[in-house]
Design an enzyme around this catalytic site. Structure first.
Site, mmCIF file in Angstrom:
data_model
loop_
_atom_site.group_PDB
_atom_site.id
_atom_site.type_symbol
_atom_site.label_atom_id
_atom_site.label_comp_id
_atom_site.label_asym_id
_atom_site.label_seq_id
_atom_site.Cartn_x
_atom_site.Cartn_y
_atom_site.Cartn_z
ATOM 1 N N LYS A 1 6.019 2.978 11.414
ATOM 2 C CA LYS A 1 4.851 3.027 10.523
ATOM 3 C C LYS A 1 3.724 3.712 11.265
ATOM 4 C CE LYS A 1 3.671 1.565 6.377
ATOM 5 N NZ LYS A 1 4.529 1.405 5.187
ATOM 6 N N GLY B 1 -3.608 -5.174 -8.096
ATOM 7 C CA GLY B 1 -3.613 -3.919 -7.344
ATOM 8 C C GLY B 1 -3.025 -2.814 -8.194
ATOM 9 N N GLY C 1 -2.661 0.472 -8.170
ATOM 10 C CA GLY C 1 -2.529 1.790 -7.534
ATOM 11 C C GLY C 1 -1.165 2.373 -7.865
ATOM 12 N N ASN C 2 -0.593 3.117 -6.915
ATOM 13 C CA ASN C 2 0.702 3.751 -7.164
ATOM 14 C C ASN C 2 1.759 2.716 -7.526
ATOM 15 O OD1 ASN C 2 3.484 4.460 -6.213
ATOM 16 N ND2 ASN C 2 2.584 6.477 -5.985
ATOM 17 N N ALA C 3 1.971 1.753 -6.635
ATOM 18 C CA ALA C 3 3.023 0.758 -6.865
ATOM 19 C C ALA C 3 2.713 -0.079 -8.112
ATOM 20 C CB ALA C 3 3.166 -0.133 -5.626
ATOM 21 N N GLY C 4 1.482 -0.531 -8.248
ATOM 22 C CA GLY C 4 1.116 -1.424 -9.353
ATOM 23 C C GLY C 4 1.186 -0.747 -10.716
HETATM 24 P P1 NAD Z 1 -2.517 2.685 -3.538
HETATM 25 O O1 NAD Z 1 -3.591 3.107 -2.618
HETATM 26 O O2 NAD Z 1 -2.003 3.666 -4.513
HETATM 27 O O3 NAD Z 1 -2.990 1.396 -4.376
HETATM 28 C C1 NAD Z 1 -3.589 0.269 -3.833
HETATM 29 C C2 NAD Z 1 -4.330 -0.407 -4.985
HETATM 30 O O4 NAD Z 1 -4.797 -1.680 -4.544
HETATM 31 C C3 NAD Z 1 -5.558 0.376 -5.459
HETATM 32 O O5 NAD Z 1 -5.583 0.420 -6.863
HETATM 33 C C4 NAD Z 1 -6.743 -0.488 -4.983
HETATM 34 O O6 NAD Z 1 -7.852 -0.403 -5.848
HETATM 35 C C5 NAD Z 1 -6.105 -1.859 -5.040
HETATM 36 N N1 NAD Z 1 -6.794 -2.837 -4.218
HETATM 37 C C6 NAD Z 1 -7.303 -2.685 -2.973
HETATM 38 N N2 NAD Z 1 -7.896 -3.830 -2.580
HETATM 39 C C7 NAD Z 1 -7.754 -4.708 -3.611
HETATM 40 C C8 NAD Z 1 -8.133 -6.043 -3.810
HETATM 41 N N3 NAD Z 1 -8.783 -6.719 -2.886
HETATM 42 N N4 NAD Z 1 -7.795 -6.614 -4.975
HETATM 43 C C9 NAD Z 1 -7.125 -5.945 -5.946
HETATM 44 N N5 NAD Z 1 -6.739 -4.683 -5.802
HETATM 45 C C10 NAD Z 1 -7.045 -4.082 -4.655
HETATM 46 O O7 NAD Z 1 -1.374 2.107 -2.614
HETATM 47 P P2 NAD Z 1 0.158 1.871 -2.956
HETATM 48 O O8 NAD Z 1 0.918 2.993 -2.392
HETATM 49 O O9 NAD Z 1 0.303 1.471 -4.367
HETATM 50 O O10 NAD Z 1 0.468 0.602 -2.010
HETATM 51 C C11 NAD Z 1 0.170 -0.735 -2.441
HETATM 52 C C12 NAD Z 1 1.034 -1.691 -1.630
HETATM 53 O O11 NAD Z 1 2.392 -1.342 -1.835
HETATM 54 C C13 NAD Z 1 0.788 -1.655 -0.139
HETATM 55 O O12 NAD Z 1 0.974 -2.942 0.416
HETATM 56 C C14 NAD Z 1 1.866 -0.728 0.354
HETATM 57 O O13 NAD Z 1 2.173 -0.929 1.734
HETATM 58 C C15 NAD Z 1 2.989 -1.143 -0.559
HETATM 59 N N6 NAD Z 1 4.046 -0.143 -0.647
HETATM 60 C C16 NAD Z 1 3.828 1.085 -1.199
HETATM 61 C C17 NAD Z 1 4.866 1.999 -1.231
HETATM 62 C C18 NAD Z 1 4.748 3.342 -1.902
HETATM 63 O O14 NAD Z 1 5.755 4.052 -1.965
HETATM 64 N N7 NAD Z 1 3.594 3.701 -2.444
HETATM 65 C C19 NAD Z 1 6.112 1.669 -0.685
HETATM 66 C C20 NAD Z 1 6.314 0.402 -0.136
HETATM 67 C C21 NAD Z 1 5.254 -0.493 -0.134
#
Ligand code: NAD
Length: 416
Positions: A105, A217, A219-222
């Site tokens: 990482k 949350g 973002g991408n995953a959510g």
């Molecule tokens: P991202 O930056 O696209 O989204 C993160 C989201 O979380 C944003 O919408 C942000 O506004 C929100 N957020 C931040 N702080 C917050 C809070 N206190 N309360 C509520 N929402 C909050 O990131 P992502 O890529 O979606 O990653 C999110 C999680 O998924 C992380 O833990 C990441 O490690 C994990 N993850 C992502 C991937 C991937 O392929 N994108 C893969 C494995 C794990």
């Protein structure tokens, strides 16, 4: 608070599994620490002409099963301990889905929202110049994570190829499709999580058409979690979502696609027509069938675990549940789909991307989806069976499957 140091938590989880497996002391000492870690200081010229120094990290936690693999996170709160924890979880993640890679990482302590496009590009290229010698398809392959995206991966790949003077698309995954990205990578993390939710629902007899879910949350995953749950699992009501600026709730259910568009247009989920505001804390405690924590670490702790009412907690985020909370949830009968299983779809399709880059031959989307489904379902079933057989909670079961595989690779190599 030491309970909330992610690396201490990762070690505590590993220790529990090592104890359960009866691993010998040498293996325990080896697997509870990263094999290698790099700290770099990156001078970057800002738009105002002045230089600013950023601190970056790359941790190669374990390479017994193959080259290390793991995302790059750009976040103001990034520390070496967050990166160590995420690298450890990557090691268990690649093992639980049984892909021939290790875990790593990286990260940079910065707030990308304060950086212009030009500053982001110069920071991305500076990072690669600092770590290029330790990266490569046979060494260590980064990918996107929180606040990094395909454009940043593209700049990084270009910098790496410029340094090496030849094409190396497999050095980084999560690239744009034009530069060797894989079809199906963008939603792979969430898709893998929804496949796990589907399998858990089969065992728990959940009627998806009558079910409800919430996403913390957005973002991408959510966002993909919200839309794919509806697409793959039927007419469940999507009743709440939140991001860093606040949350929205609607008892009758929201259209996930419309909320994605609203967030794109306004920058936040807040003010979505027909919804009312909800705090992050209240969202987590909603009476839903599935809760998708999809933001950052430590949101379900000993303080609120007793109030969680979801039947399934599908951890799309890394590290949302502390070990104390895990035990409370297990005792309450909540099925937790642990992060390094539930969000392994991202690294699985990243692995598919590397394979396609190596062959220089690209798969259709349905091939990616079929192969991802097979990998995730097999991984889920192995963990579920272990959970049933050994009467342990799902996270420990996932650790037992993963740690056993990594430990065996270490022994087979004769390292210990
Ligand atoms: P991202 O930056 O696209 O989204 C993160 C989201 O979380 C944003 O919408 C942000 O506004 C929100 N957020 C931040 N702080 C917050 C809070 N206190 N309360 C509520 N929402 C909050 O990131 P992502 O890529 O979606 O990653 C999110 C999680 O998924 C992380 O833990 C990441 O490690 C994990 N993850 C992502 C991937 C991937 O392929 N994108 C893969 C494995 C794990």
């Amino acid at each position: 608070m030491s309970e909330l140091n992610p690396f201490r938590i990762a070690q505590q989880q590993f220790d529990e599994s090592a104890e359960h497996l009866g691993l010998d002391d040498g293996l325990r000492a080896f697997l509870r620490h990263p094999q290698r870690e790099y700290h770099v200081t990156l001078p970057v010229r800002m738009d105002d002409g002045k230089f600013r120094c950023f601190h970056g990290y790359r941790v190669q936690y374990n390479s017994a099963r193959g080259p290390t693999k793991g995302g790059l996170r750009w976040h103001a709160d990034e520390t070496i301990d967050t990166v160590r924890a995420l690298a450890a979880w990557m090691t268990w993640k690649t093992a639980v889905v049984d892909i021939p890679l290790g875990g790593g990482k990286g990260g940079i302590t910065c707030n990308p929202k304060e950086l212009s496009q030009g500053e982001q590009e110069r920071l991305a290229r500076a990072y690669i110049r600092a770590v290029a010698r330790i990266l490569g398809v046979t060494k260590d392959v980064p990918a996107p994570d929180v606040y990094t995206n395909p454009q940043i991966m593209a700049w990084m790949m270009d910098e790496y190829e410029t340094i090496n003077g030849e094409s190396h698309p497999g050095v980084i995954t999560g690239k744009p499709l034009t530069l060797g990205g894989s079809k199906g990578r963008m939603d792979a993390t969430a898709r893998g999580g929804v496949y796990c939710t589907r399998e858990a629902g089969r065992h728990l007899d959940i009627d998806w058409d009558a079910a409800s879910y919430a996403v913390q949350g957005f973002g991408n995953a959510g966002q993909f979690g919200a839309t794919l749950h509806r697409e793959l699992l039927g007419k469940s009501r999507f009743i709440a979502a939140s991001d860093s600026r606040g949350g929205v709730y609607c008892a009758g259910g929201m259209d996930p696609e419309a909320l994605v568009r609203h967030k794109k247009d306004t920058g936040s989920v807040g003010g979505f027509p027909g919804s009312e505001p909800i705090s992050n804390a209240d969202l987590l405690e909603l009476d839903v069938d599935v809760l998708y924590p999809s933001a950052l670490e430590n949101v379900i702790t000993a303080d609120n675990a007793n109030k969680i009412k979801a039947r399934i907690v599908c951890e799309l985020a890394n590290g949302p549940t502390t070990p104390e909370a895990d035990k409370i949830l297990h005792d309450k009968g909540v099925t937790v789909l642990p992060d390094f299983l539930a969000n392994a779809g991202g690294v699985t399709v990243s692995y598919f991307e590397q394979v396609q880059n190596t062959y220089n031959y690209y798969w259709d989307l349905d091939v990616v989806h079929d192969r991802l489904d097979r990998k995730m379902t097999e991984a889920f079933e192995a963990v579920w069976a272990r959970c049933e057989r050994e009467k342990v909670h799902m996270r420990l079961a996932a650790y037992l499957v993963a740690v056993e595989r990594v430990a065996q690779a270490v022994r087979d190599r004769g390292w210990l």
